[in-house]
Motif scaffolding. Structure first.
Motif, PDB file in Angstrom:
ATOM      1  N   ALA A   1      -1.459  -5.280   1.892  1.00 40.13           N
ATOM      2  CA  ALA A   1      -1.520  -4.113   1.000  1.00 40.13           C
ATOM      3  C   ALA A   1      -0.484  -4.257  -0.108  1.00 40.13           C
ATOM      4  CB  ALA A   1      -1.285  -2.827   1.794  1.00 40.13           C
ATOM      5  N   ARG A   2       0.728  -4.667   0.246  1.00 35.14           N
ATOM      6  CA  ARG A   2       1.777  -4.853  -0.764  1.00 35.14           C
ATOM      7  C   ARG A   2       1.373  -5.910  -1.782  1.00 35.14           C
ATOM      8  NH1 ARG A   2       6.951  -6.335   2.225  1.00 35.14           N
ATOM      9  NH2 ARG A   2       7.755  -6.379   0.106  1.00 35.14           N
ATOM     10  N   LEU A   3       0.799  -7.003  -1.314  1.00 33.78           N
ATOM     11  CA  LEU A   3       0.358  -8.057  -2.237  1.00 33.78           C
ATOM     12  C   LEU A   3      -0.749  -7.564  -3.153  1.00 33.78           C
ATOM     13  CD1 LEU A   3       0.372 -11.223   0.036  1.00 33.78           C
ATOM     14  CD2 LEU A   3       1.790 -10.832  -1.987  1.00 33.78           C
ATOM     15  N   ALA A   4      -1.689  -6.805  -2.608  1.00 32.38           N
ATOM     16  CA  ALA A   4      -2.790  -6.292  -3.428  1.00 32.38           C
ATOM     17  C   ALA A   4      -2.252  -5.408  -4.554  1.00 32.38           C
ATOM     18  CB  ALA A   4      -3.781  -5.511  -2.560  1.00 32.38           C
ATOM     19  N   ILE A   5      -1.261  -4.590  -4.237  1.00 37.04           N
ATOM     20  CA  ILE A   5      -0.660  -3.713  -5.251  1.00 37.04           C
ATOM     21  C   ILE A   5       0.069  -4.549  -6.299  1.00 37.04           C
ATOM     22  CG2 ILE A   5       1.076  -1.929  -5.658  1.00 37.04           C
ATOM     23  CD1 ILE A   5       0.411  -0.921  -2.759  1.00 37.04           C
ATOM     24  N   ALA A   6       0.917  -5.467  -5.826  1.00 32.45           N
ATOM     25  CA  ALA A   6       1.695  -6.304  -6.753  1.00 32.45           C
ATOM     26  C   ALA A   6       0.777  -7.126  -7.650  1.00 32.45           C
ATOM     27  CB  ALA A   6       2.626  -7.232  -5.974  1.00 32.45           C
ATOM     28  N   TYR A   7      -0.247  -7.733  -7.075  1.00 27.82           N
ATOM     29  CA  TYR A   7      -1.150  -8.568  -7.868  1.00 27.82           C
ATOM     30  C   TYR A   7      -1.942  -7.739  -8.871  1.00 27.82           C
ATOM     31  CZ  TYR A   7      -0.156 -12.524  -4.756  1.00 27.82           C
ATOM     32  OH  TYR A   7       0.435 -13.538  -4.047  1.00 27.82           O
ATOM     33  N   ARG A   8      -2.271  -6.489  -8.522  1.00 26.13           N
ATOM     34  CA  ARG A   8      -3.011  -5.644  -9.466  1.00 26.13           C
ATOM     35  C   ARG A   8      -2.143  -5.308 -10.674  1.00 26.13           C
ATOM     36  NH1 ARG A   8      -5.948  -5.154 -12.614  1.00 26.13           N
ATOM     37  NH2 ARG A   8      -7.356  -3.438 -13.023  1.00 26.13           N
ATOM     38  N   PHE A   9      -0.856  -5.027 -10.423  1.00 27.12           N
ATOM     39  CA  PHE A   9       0.059  -4.784 -11.535  1.00 27.12           C
ATOM     40  C   PHE A   9       0.262  -6.053 -12.362  1.00 27.12           C
ATOM     41  CE2 PHE A   9       2.123  -1.164  -8.997  1.00 27.12           C
ATOM     42  CZ  PHE A   9       1.463  -0.192  -9.716  1.00 27.12           C
ATOM     43  N   GLU A  10       0.376  -7.189 -11.703  1.00 26.63           N
ATOM     44  CA  GLU A  10       0.547  -8.447 -12.429  1.00 26.63           C
ATOM     45  C   GLU A  10      -0.673  -8.739 -13.300  1.00 26.63           C
ATOM     46  OE1 GLU A  10       1.576 -11.303  -9.428  1.00 26.63           O
ATOM     47  OE2 GLU A  10       3.664 -10.622  -9.360  1.00 26.63           O
ATOM     48  N   ALA A  11      -1.858  -8.347 -12.825  1.00 27.46           N
ATOM     49  CA  ALA A  11      -3.076  -8.529 -13.625  1.00 27.46           C
ATOM     50  C   ALA A  11      -3.032  -7.686 -14.897  1.00 27.46           C
ATOM     51  CB  ALA A  11      -4.319  -8.168 -12.802  1.00 27.46           C
ATOM     52  N   GLN A  12      -2.201  -6.635 -14.887  1.00 31.52           N
ATOM     53  CA  GLN A  12      -2.010  -5.794 -16.071  1.00 31.52           C
ATOM     54  C   GLN A  12      -0.887  -6.322 -16.956  1.00 31.52           C
ATOM     55  OE1 GLN A  12      -3.900  -3.000 -17.010  1.00 31.52           O
ATOM     56  NE2 GLN A  12      -5.201  -3.953 -15.481  1.00 31.52           N
ATOM     57  N   GLY A  13      -0.320  -7.469 -16.591  1.00 31.92           N
ATOM     58  CA  GLY A  13       0.709  -8.099 -17.410  1.00 31.92           C
ATOM     59  C   GLY A  13       2.135  -7.723 -17.049  1.00 31.92           C
TER      60      GLY A  13
ATOM     61  N   LEU B   1       6.270 -10.954  -2.404  1.00 27.67           N
ATOM     62  CA  LEU B   1       6.694  -9.853  -1.540  1.00 27.67           C
ATOM     63  C   LEU B   1       8.183  -9.574  -1.689  1.00 27.67           C
ATOM     64  CD1 LEU B   1       4.653 -10.619   1.691  1.00 27.67           C
ATOM     65  CD2 LEU B   1       4.358  -8.677   0.140  1.00 27.67           C
ATOM     66  N   PHE B   2       8.985 -10.591  -1.882  1.00 27.31           N
ATOM     67  CA  PHE B   2      10.424 -10.409  -2.055  1.00 27.31           C
ATOM     68  C   PHE B   2      10.734  -9.728  -3.380  1.00 27.31           C
ATOM     69  CE2 PHE B   2      14.355 -12.085  -3.958  1.00 27.31           C
ATOM     70  CZ  PHE B   2      15.282 -11.528  -3.090  1.00 27.31           C
ATOM     71  N   GLN B   3      10.028 -10.116  -4.414  1.00 24.83           N
ATOM     72  CA  GLN B   3      10.330  -9.619  -5.760  1.00 24.83           C
ATOM     73  C   GLN B   3       9.806  -8.217  -6.027  1.00 24.83           C
ATOM     74  OE1 GLN B   3      10.709 -13.682  -8.307  1.00 24.83           O
ATOM     75  NE2 GLN B   3       8.836 -12.588  -8.563  1.00 24.83           N
ATOM     76  N   PHE B   4       8.760  -7.812  -5.354  1.00 26.31           N
ATOM     77  CA  PHE B   4       8.112  -6.522  -5.623  1.00 26.31           C
ATOM     78  C   PHE B   4       8.622  -5.469  -4.648  1.00 26.31           C
ATOM     79  CE2 PHE B   4       4.359  -3.651  -5.163  1.00 26.31           C
ATOM     80  CZ  PHE B   4       4.365  -3.143  -6.453  1.00 26.31           C
ATOM     81  N   THR B   5       9.299  -4.445  -5.176  1.00 29.71           N
ATOM     82  CA  THR B   5       9.929  -3.423  -4.342  1.00 29.71           C
ATOM     83  C   THR B   5       9.205  -2.082  -4.461  1.00 29.71           C
ATOM     84  OG1 THR B   5      11.417  -2.664  -6.095  1.00 29.71           O
ATOM     85  CG2 THR B   5      12.175  -4.537  -4.735  1.00 29.71           C
ATOM     86  N   PRO B   6       9.493  -1.150  -3.549  1.00 33.82           N
ATOM     87  CA  PRO B   6       8.910   0.191  -3.666  1.00 33.82           C
ATOM     88  C   PRO B   6       9.258   0.862  -4.995  1.00 33.82           C
ATOM     89  CG  PRO B   6       9.770  -0.121  -1.467  1.00 33.82           C
ATOM     90  CD  PRO B   6      10.215  -1.316  -2.276  1.00 33.82           C
ATOM     91  N   THR B   7      10.475   0.660  -5.466  1.00 36.37           N
ATOM     92  CA  THR B   7      10.870   1.234  -6.762  1.00 36.37           C
ATOM     93  C   THR B   7      10.026   0.647  -7.879  1.00 36.37           C
ATOM     94  OG1 THR B   7      13.116   1.573  -5.967  1.00 36.37           O
ATOM     95  CG2 THR B   7      12.804   1.561  -8.355  1.00 36.37           C
ATOM     96  N   HIS B   8       9.771  -0.665  -7.813  1.00 32.91           N
ATOM     97  CA  HIS B   8       8.907  -1.303  -8.812  1.00 32.91           C
ATOM     98  C   HIS B   8       7.533  -0.642  -8.839  1.00 32.91           C
ATOM     99  CE1 HIS B   8      11.290  -5.300  -8.624  1.00 32.91           C
ATOM    100  NE2 HIS B   8      11.620  -4.647  -9.716  1.00 32.91           N
ATOM    101  N   CYS B   9       7.013  -0.326  -7.674  1.00 38.62           N
ATOM    102  CA  CYS B   9       5.673   0.261  -7.592  1.00 38.62           C
ATOM    103  C   CYS B   9       5.620   1.573  -8.368  1.00 38.62           C
ATOM    104  CB  CYS B   9       5.290   0.469  -6.131  1.00 38.62           C
ATOM    105  SG  CYS B   9       3.589   1.016  -5.885  1.00 38.62           S
ATOM    106  N   ALA B  10       6.576   2.449  -8.103  1.00 34.09           N
ATOM    107  CA  ALA B  10       6.602   3.742  -8.799  1.00 34.09           C
ATOM    108  C   ALA B  10       6.835   3.551 -10.297  1.00 34.09           C
ATOM    109  CB  ALA B  10       7.679   4.634  -8.193  1.00 34.09           C
ATOM    110  N   GLN B  11       7.737   2.631 -10.658  1.00 37.46           N
ATOM    111  CA  GLN B  11       8.012   2.380 -12.078  1.00 37.46           C
ATOM    112  C   GLN B  11       6.788   1.799 -12.783  1.00 37.46           C
ATOM    113  OE1 GLN B  11      11.420  -0.186 -11.490  1.00 37.46           O
ATOM    114  NE2 GLN B  11      12.857   1.443 -12.024  1.00 37.46           N
ATOM    115  N   ALA B  12       6.100   0.884 -12.128  1.00 35.73           N
ATOM    116  CA  ALA B  12       4.921   0.259 -12.730  1.00 35.73           C
ATOM    117  C   ALA B  12       3.804   1.281 -12.924  1.00 35.73           C
ATOM    118  CB  ALA B  12       4.444  -0.906 -11.867  1.00 35.73           C
ATOM    119  N   ARG B  13       3.623   2.155 -11.933  1.00 31.95           N
ATOM    120  CA  ARG B  13       2.608   3.208 -12.092  1.00 31.95           C
ATOM    121  C   ARG B  13       2.941   4.074 -13.300  1.00 31.95           C
ATOM    122  NH1 ARG B  13       1.947   7.186  -9.326  1.00 31.95           N
ATOM    123  NH2 ARG B  13       3.760   7.233  -7.959  1.00 31.95           N
TER     124      ARG B  13
END
Length: 105
Positions: A61-73, A15-27
């Motif tokens: 919800a934040r963890l689910a998003i972060a973990y889904r991106f992590e599953a993509q490497g 949760l600390f490492q994954f930010t809103p900016t990361h979410c948009a960038q990862a998408r």
């Protein structure tokens, strides 16, 4: 098997490492729309919009998003754009050997 305390610590780190900016960038890196991320992570479109606009969202919800991106490497570190893990399945061998591999999209 990790203890419940260890799982809690790992979740706090994620949760600390994954930010809103990361979410948009990862998408953007994956070419995913908000709708696709919603389907992939099992999180509502509204939660994703709230998170990306830095509004309150449940930790689950934040963890689910972060973990889904992590599953993509993808990997996340505060202050840096998301990177790709060197253990990504399906990565071309010549790409993994490049010095800028973590920066490749």
């Amino acid at each position: 098997m990790a203890s419940l305390a260890m799982n809690h610590i790992l979740e706090r780190i994620a949760l600390f490492q994954f930010t809103p900016t990361h979410c948009a960038q990862a998408r953007a890196m994956l070419g995913w729309s908000v709708d696709q991320l919603s389907r992939e992570a099992g999180v509502s479109v509204e939660d994703i919009h709230r998170f990306e606009t830095q509004q309150d969202v449940a930790d689950a919800a934040r963890l689910a998003i972060a973990y889904r991106f992590e599953a993509q490497g993808l990997v996340f570190f505060p202050g840096f754009a998301p990177g790709r893990s060197s253990s990504v399945q399906g990565a071309a061998p010549e790409s993994v050997g490049r010095g800028d591999y973590a920066m490749a999209e």
